[in-house]
Enzyme design. Structure first.
Site, PDB file in Angstrom:
ATOM      1  N   CYS A  79      13.893  -4.820  -3.854  1.00 17.28           N
ATOM      2  CA  CYS A  79      14.722  -4.070  -4.804  1.00 17.28           C
ATOM      3  C   CYS A  79      13.901  -3.079  -5.621  1.00 17.28           C
ATOM      4  O   CYS A  79      13.658  -3.276  -6.819  1.00 17.28           O
ATOM      5  CB  CYS A  79      15.467  -5.039  -5.700  1.00 17.28           C
ATOM      6  N   ARG A  87       0.791  -1.234   0.000  1.00 22.86           N
ATOM      7  CA  ARG A  87       0.000   0.000   0.000  1.00 22.86           C
ATOM      8  C   ARG A  87       0.826   1.289   0.000  1.00 22.86           C
ATOM      9  O   ARG A  87       0.472   2.227  -0.711  1.00 22.86           O
ATOM     10  CB  ARG A  87      -1.009  -0.001   1.156  1.00 22.86           C
TER      11      ARG A  87
END
Ligand SMILES: *Cc1c(COP(=O)(O)O)cnc(C)c1O
Length: 436
Positions: A359, A328
């Protein structure tokens, strides 16, 4: 105050400086089950479910339907079934989960803007109680499959009431330019079509859902006004006696101090008052709260690891989870509140950025928060992660999805097991021609 107005689960407390949830030390939970760890506090979950029922109790015909997409697991389903909730479902997976949890299927509504033939077939086979018909294509498809099976489908017509509520663009659904539902200029056409041609569809009422993380009761008042007027108009024009209005979900929760969601009693009063303004013959009303039912009961525990200070002075502290268990913040710029679960007596505070381990530079859980200085191995608790965290989780970077535990009265039980490395490759296969 109702529970959706709290940042933390209602059982959250400090004992000797350490955070406890459901009567158990969060640091102990982290040690026992590993991190990241989703924790659901049963008292908070049952508490808000009961508040909803209590708030609407004077309203005789009301059906509470938990929006499963916020967090759909077997144990959560079981608890809300016990609390007398039905279920709003969006997919075969959710329908199957509630079915296997033993829910009576007439309490289930099947929703969505592109239900597939396979999903419709499953829903009809299992006896799902209501279908929210979203568009012309779907009405024809549902009728065809119901006809083939020799059954009738009870439906609600999904309407786009044309309300703009103040929430993030992605979670606003009631405005006219939306992928969901019929706009008010199309309702006569779909109803005429169903009455004349789709003999396996039985219209019961209308449905709308105006968005999510809603803070303004006025949005609901506007919605209810449009829906009650529309159902009365439809009944008159088409000589029908539809008597079900589903007003959707969307009530907000308090992620941080800046959020001020309304009380569920205030919501109930606003809805009842608006209805009574137009009719004394009150229709059955359905509510589909998702976020406001499950969000506050959930926390996520992480373990702190590396940290760095960049030349402009910003300090990053990384935890062992992030955007794959809670997408979110990176998706909606959602804000969260966190604390260190360990006893931090005597530590200075500092401003930090709480970063994830994935990443992507955007994998930041909290942009800026003032906390006591975090040490590696501290247990970090992010609050209000019950909704749209696990249900939106991914295996990005090929990381195993965390476990989920249910806590209550100092007891903890696993309700979703952590994925193993074996689980991660279990669906892979290498074509035999590559093995030459
Ligand atoms: C998502 C959704 C809900 C639940 O919304 P919350 O904001 O989680 O309460 C309810 N009804 C429908 C149709 C939905 O799509």
């Amino acid at each position: 105050m109702s529970i959706n107005q709290y940042i933390k689960p209602i059982t959250a407390e400090r004992k000797d400086g350490e955070l406890y949830i459901g009567g158990i030390s969060a640091v102990e939970l982290a040690k026992k089950y590993g991190t990241p760890l989703y924790v659901i506090d049963e008292a908070t979950l049952r508490g808000i479910a009961r508040e909803y029922k209590e708030a609407f109790k004077d309203y005789k015909n009301v059906r509470m339907m938990y929006a499963s997409k916020a967090l759909c697991t077997s144990a959560v389903t079981k608890i809300l079934d016990e609390e007398g909730f039905g279920f709003d479902t969006i997919s075969a997976g959710e329908i199957y989960t509630v079915y296997k949890a033993g829910v009576k299927m007439e309490k289930v509504l099947f929703n969505g803007n592109n239900k597939t033939p396979r999903e419709i077939e499953l829903a009809l086979r299992l006896g799902v109680g209501r279908y929210s018909v979203d568009n012309f294509y779907e009405a024809e498809l549902l009728n065809k499959i119901a006809e083939e099976k020799g059954v009738k489908a009870d439906i609600l017509i999904r309407i786009t009431p044309g309300i703009e509520c103040h929430t993030h663009d992605y979670i606003q659904t009631g405005q006219i330019d939306s992928k969901f539902g019929f706009d008010l200029t199309q309702t006569d056409e779909i109803i005429t079509l169903i009455k004349n041609e789709y003999k396996n569809l039985v219209i019961r009422g209308i449905h709308a859902h105006i968005g999510s993380q809603i803070f303004e009761l006025q949005s609901y008042t506007d919605e209810v006004e449009i829906l009650i007027k529309e159902i009365m108009r439809i009944n008159e024009v088409h000589s029908l006696s539809l008597d079900e209005i589903n007003i959707g979900g969307g009530l907000g929760v308090k992620y941080t101090d800046g959020d001020n969601p309304p009380d569920v009693h205030a919501l109930a009063d606003a809805v009842a008052k608006t209805m009574k303004k137009y009719t004394s013959n009150l229709p059955t009303i359905d509510l589909e709260p998702g976020r406001s039912i499950i969000s506050t009961s959930g926390i996520t525990l992480y373990t702190a690891g590396s940290s760095k200070v960049v030349p402009n002075g910003r300090k990053y502290v990384a935890v062992d989870g992030g955007m794959a268990d809670n997408p979110r913040p990176s998706m909606y710029q959602a804000k969260y509140f966190a604390e260190i679960a360990d006893n931090t007596d005597g530590r200075e505070t500092e401003k930090i950025t709480l970063a994830g381990r994935y990443c992507e530079s955007g994998d930041i859980l909290i942009e800026e928060i003032e906390l006591p200085q975090i040490k590696a191995d501290d247990t970090i608790c992010v609050y209000n992660t019950g909704a749209y965290n696990y249900s939106m989780a991914s295996n990005y970077n090929r990381v195993e999805k965390p476990s989920m535990v249910l806590v209550n009265n100092s007891q903890s039980d696993i309700i979703v097991s952590r994925e193993s490395l074996e689980d991660l490759i279990s669906k892979d296969s290498i074509p035999s021609r590559l093995n030459k």
